[in-house]
Design an enzyme around this catalytic site. Structure first.
Site, mmCIF file in Angstrom:
data_model
loop_
_atom_site.group_PDB
_atom_site.id
_atom_site.type_symbol
_atom_site.label_atom_id
_atom_site.label_comp_id
_atom_site.label_asym_id
_atom_site.label_seq_id
_atom_site.Cartn_x
_atom_site.Cartn_y
_atom_site.Cartn_z
ATOM 1 N N ARG A 242 0.846 -1.193 0.000
ATOM 2 C CA ARG A 242 0.000 0.000 0.000
ATOM 3 C C ARG A 242 0.885 1.248 0.000
ATOM 4 N NH1 ARG A 242 -2.294 -3.850 3.324
ATOM 5 N NH2 ARG A 242 -4.418 -4.474 2.751
ATOM 6 N N LYS A 267 -3.616 -1.484 7.859
ATOM 7 C CA LYS A 267 -5.052 -1.758 7.852
ATOM 8 C C LYS A 267 -5.463 -2.737 8.938
ATOM 9 C CE LYS A 267 -8.746 -2.445 4.474
ATOM 10 N NZ LYS A 267 -9.064 -2.720 3.063
ATOM 11 N N HIS A 330 -1.638 3.001 -5.674
ATOM 12 C CA HIS A 330 -2.262 1.771 -5.189
ATOM 13 C C HIS A 330 -2.466 0.777 -6.324
ATOM 14 C CE1 HIS A 330 -4.854 -0.741 -2.703
ATOM 15 N NE2 HIS A 330 -4.661 0.066 -1.691
ATOM 16 N N ARG A 333 -0.742 -2.751 -6.960
ATOM 17 C CA ARG A 333 -1.231 -3.964 -6.304
ATOM 18 C C ARG A 333 -2.161 -4.725 -7.241
ATOM 19 N NH1 ARG A 333 -0.748 -4.350 -0.925
ATOM 20 N NH2 ARG A 333 -2.877 -5.092 -0.489
ATOM 21 N N HIS A 357 -3.574 -9.749 2.423
ATOM 22 C CA HIS A 357 -5.007 -9.957 2.572
ATOM 23 C C HIS A 357 -5.240 -11.116 3.523
ATOM 24 C CE1 HIS A 357 -5.944 -8.000 -1.592
ATOM 25 N NE2 HIS A 357 -5.666 -7.120 -0.655
ATOM 26 N N TYR A 367 -3.796 -18.033 8.149
ATOM 27 C CA TYR A 367 -2.389 -18.382 8.056
ATOM 28 C C TYR A 367 -1.561 -17.318 8.752
ATOM 29 C CZ TYR A 367 -3.367 -21.879 4.436
ATOM 30 O OH TYR A 367 -3.809 -22.968 3.760
#
Length: 403
Positions: A242, A267, A330, A333, A357, A367
């Site tokens: 980001r 985030k 951005h 990404r 994510h 994970y």
């Protein structure tokens, strides 16, 4: 003789407390200091009792008589007015303790320490500005779906549709917390599904055409501004983090020998690892003599104690002729996500991990940050090598089209 307003106004204090009687147990008690209190004398279970009905002149004669009559109705129904008053006071106290705002702040205090600072600040500001003024003082168990809808529609009416959806979602979290802690029985926000207009999806500008990506990369390499911005422009496509995370990158988080960059994702406030390809290491080594003494890899042009401004990369891209509708900071990404999957044939879960994510295993467990790190390291080098080929104008055949 019943009291009159004139009698009450002209009543003077005495050296001792005196009483002026009205009717049916109501009287005015006047203290030596001049204070005047309405009292009601009554009998309950053969015991004489008294309750206060307010202070004169805040409570006038008519209001005092109305309060007396209400108390006598309770007596007629076998209810002690004094005990009823205690029960009402206790109920009000309990209702106040279980107000929406009290429970929302309790929920916020419990979970906000797991969120990124900016995220937690936005949530509490949203509550304080858009929710608490309207339903903050209401007992949470009494708030229904129409009442909640009227609150979020206030937000929608000022044109902040996305904020109204987020506010409704946050309220739902508070209601579910209240259900779990026994303060209410259900979450009314669930009844409002579809009540707000849907938010139209928006995407950050990004082109995923390999030929055009190659042209953009060549333009970035040709930037003739400061070395700091030039290195940030060249590194952005290689790491596809980001923009705010790139701007705030710290030398202390980068291990050039191990070829890793570890930091907290803004985030989600969770740790993330970015394997650094050979090309990324070369860029950092080029920049290190200039900014290595700063906390930030990409410090501000005006002060090494602050990171680069959020507009620096975008402004540089515009000066290079890269249109805002074609590519954003951005957008790298989206470029990586699409091309790694559709052209290079990388497993989507590897890509999602690298994008930081949320990815879960078949049992629903998230994970950890080191999941598939060897595969991701290989992927990041493959990606950097692919971008080099795009810059040369080479035509890349998608994996699924190869024999």
């Amino acid at each position: 003789m019943p009291l009159t307003d004139i009698t009450i106004r002209n009543a003077k204090p005495d050296t001792k407390t005196k009483k002026l009687f009205d009717e049916r147990g109501l009287y005015l008690e006047i203290s030596p200091a001049g204070g005047k209190w309405w009292r009601l004398k009554y009998r309950f279970n053969d015991k004489e009792k008294r309750i206060s009905l307010g202070v004169y002149p805040d409570v006038g004669l008519k209001d005092a008589r109305d309060r007396r009559d209400e108390a006598r109705k309770l007596l007629a129904n076998g209810i002690d007015p004094s005990e009823n008053r205690k029960a009402m006071k206790s109920a009000r106290k309990e209702r106040s303790a279980n107000s929406f705002e009290v429970i929302a702040r309790e929920w916020y205090a419990k979970y906000s320490n797991t969120w990124a600072k900016n995220h937690s600040e936005r949530i509490i500001r949203r509550f304080e500005r858009d929710i608490f003024p309207w339903i903050g003082g209401r007992p949470i168990a009494e708030i229904n779906a129409p009442e909640l809808l009227s609150v979020v529609r206030r937000i929608e009416s000022r044109g902040a549709l996305e904020t109204s959806h987020r506010a409704l979602s946050n309220c739902g979290q508070v209601f579910r917390y209240a259900v779990a802690t026994g303060r209410t029985e259900r979450d009314p926000s669930g009844d409002l599904r579809g009540a707000l207009p849907p938010v139209k999806g928006t995407h950050f500008a990004a082109t995923t055409d390999p030929k055009r990506v190659g042209e953009i990369l060549r333009a970035l390499d040709g930037y003739e501004g400061t070395l700091t911005v030039r290195c940030a422009l060249r590194l952005a496509p290689l790491v596809f983090v980001r923009p705010g995370e790139l701007r705030n990158a710290k030398w202390a988080d980068i291990d050039l020998e191990v070829a890793e960059w570890r930091y907290l994702v803004t985030k989600t406030n969770t740790q993330h690892i970015v394997p650094l390809a050979r090309q990324a290491i070369e860029i950092l080594l080029e920049l290190q003599p200039l900014t290595g003494n700063s906390q930030y890899v990409f410090p501000s042009a005006r002060s090494f104690i602050r990171p680069m401004s959020d507009n620096a990369i975008l402004a540089a891209m515009r000066r290079l002729g890269i249109d805002k509708e074609e590519m954003s900071g951005h957008g790298f990404r989206a470029v990586a996500r699409t091309i790694l999957d559709e052209i290079l044939g990388v497993r989507p879960d590897f890509i999602e991990h690298q994008l930081a994510h949320a990815v879960r295993d078949p049992n629903g467990r998230a994970y950890n940050r080191t999941a598939h790190l060897p595969e991701r390291r290989k992927m990041m080098q493959q990606w950097a090598d692919y971008l080099d080929k795009l810059k040369t104008g080479a035509e890349i055949i998608p994996i699924h089209q190869k024999a």
